[in-house]
Each structure stands twice: as structure tokens, then as C-alpha cells.
Design an enzyme around this catalytic site. Structure first.
Site, PDB file in Angstrom:
ATOM      1  N   SER A  39       6.807   1.236  -2.094  1.00  0.00           N
ATOM      2  CA  SER A  39       5.451   0.710  -2.294  1.00  0.00           C
ATOM      3  C   SER A  39       5.383  -0.756  -2.719  1.00  0.00           C
ATOM      4  O   SER A  39       4.356  -1.392  -2.576  1.00  0.00           O
ATOM      5  CB  SER A  39       4.677   1.562  -3.293  1.00  0.00           C
ATOM      6  OG  SER A  39       5.130   1.333  -4.600  1.00  0.00           O
ATOM      7  N   LYS A  80       3.123  -1.362  -9.838  1.00  0.00           N
ATOM      8  CA  LYS A  80       2.124  -1.949  -8.932  1.00  0.00           C
ATOM      9  C   LYS A  80       1.788  -3.360  -9.408  1.00  0.00           C
ATOM     10  O   LYS A  80       2.211  -3.799 -10.464  1.00  0.00           O
ATOM     11  CB  LYS A  80       0.839  -1.106  -8.893  1.00  0.00           C
ATOM     12  CG  LYS A  80       1.047   0.350  -8.519  1.00  0.00           C
ATOM     13  CD  LYS A  80       1.516   0.535  -7.108  1.00  0.00           C
ATOM     14  CE  LYS A  80       1.789   2.015  -6.843  1.00  0.00           C
ATOM     15  NZ  LYS A  80       2.659   2.228  -5.729  1.00  0.00           N
TER      16      LYS A  80
END
Length: 185
Positions: A39, A80
Site C-alpha cells: 500500500s 499511511k
């Protein structure tokens, strides 16, 4: 106490103090974390080990584009990038980030975006209202976070806004593998 016994006791004391100091450093200041999954490509790769600064948001606020680690579930931590801050409206159109209607460059994606064909999209169009919660602006204490690998990331587009209470800290330094040692950008 005999000389041999005193030497063992001194070693035991030194080792105990080292363990206690290490425990407190890891509990309150810094912690290692491993990147799992794609990710955050190309910035971070699966298997990278990072040092997370747990104090960074105790003494300051998260800033746009910080790479953060947060508790996603009871047993899962996610890594993230902070995209939207409290009080902002976020929207993506044609791979451009708009904050309160103003375009903002994402320097960490420039290389990836430069290699796209005309008809390809890296970040599919969406607005803050489209993500879970349907907010018009990001409420206090919440952040919009995205993975750098926009086509393969479980992030705010699916999870909704992330409460700062769930933040573990700021990913600041990559320590493994050796060829990737350095500051996390």
C-alpha cells in the site's frame, strides 16, 4: 559478598537497568514496525523495518504528507500518509489533490504520475463526501489518510477518517534492509 558473586550481581544490575530503559524507550518514545503489503509503494516496500516516533504527536500536530502508523484494528497497524487535516475539504480530480478547492502537489508521487499514459489514473476521483461518514469538512481530531500506492491501499476511502487517538506515531527512519536505510519521506 565474594568477588565472583559481586561481579555476577553487578552484571545482573547492569542488565536489569538496560532492560528497564529499553522497555520505557519502546513504550513511550520509539518503536519498530514492519511494513506489510504494497500500500505504500513506491515509498515503502513490504518487509521494510521502520522506527516510529511515538512522541511526535504528543508535542506537535500531524502535518500534511507525514507518514504515520495507526492502530487499524485490535491486532493490525497500518502505515499511511496524512493527506487531509481537520477543517479541510479534500477532493481528487484527474490525479490532482485539491484542498479547499486549491490544487496541491504531491512530490512523493511525481515520478509515478509522470509514467502514466494519458488515459490512466493513479488516484481515482473522489471527494470527502464520498468516503464513509459523508463529511463536508474533516472534523477536529480526525485525518484523511491514503497509501502511496493508490490502486492497492486500504485507507480513508474505505475506512473513513482516522482519529488522532488511533495514531501510534510518525514513521521517521527506515532501518532495514540496509540498502533502504534513511529518513522516511
Amino acid at each position: 559478598m565474594s568477588g565472583k558473586r559481586k561481579e555476577w550481581f553487578d552484571w545482573f544490575k547492569a542488565l536489569s537497568i538496560a532492560v528497564i530503559i529499553t522497555f520505557f524507550i519502546r513504550l513511550f518514545l520509539f518503536s519498530p514496525v514492519m511494513v506489510e503489503g504494497p500500500s505504500m509503494l513506491p515509498t515503502l516496500q513490504s518487509g521494510d523495518y521502520l522506527i516510529v516516533n511515538k512522541m511526535s504527536y504528543t508535542i506537535g500536530d500531524p502535518e500534511r504528507f507525514d507518514t504515520i502508523v495507526f492502530q487499524a484494528t485490535e491486532s493490525k497497524k497500518y502505515i499511511k500518509r496524512v493527506i487531509g487535516l481537520p477543517g479541510e475539504h479534500i477532493e481528487y480530480k484527474n490525479d490532482v489533490l485539491y484542498v479547499n478547492g486549491e490544487p496541491i502537489l504531491e512530490p512523493f508521487l511525481e515520478d509515478k504520475l509522470s509514467h502514466l499514459n494519458e488515459n490512466q489514473s493513479y488516484t481515482f476521483d473522489f471527494a470527502l463526501e464520498d468516503i464513509p461518514g459523508g463529511y463536508k469538512t474533516i472534523p477536529d481530531g480526525y485525518y484523511l489518510v491514503l497509501g502511496d500506492n493508490r490502486n492497492n491501499s486500504t485507507d480513508s476511502r474505505r475506512l473513513g477518517l482516522i482519529s488522532e487517538e488511533r495514531f501510534i506515531g510518525k514513521a521517521q527512519f527506515a532501518i532495514w534492509p540496509f540498502n533502504r536505510i534513511g529518513l522516511v519521506s
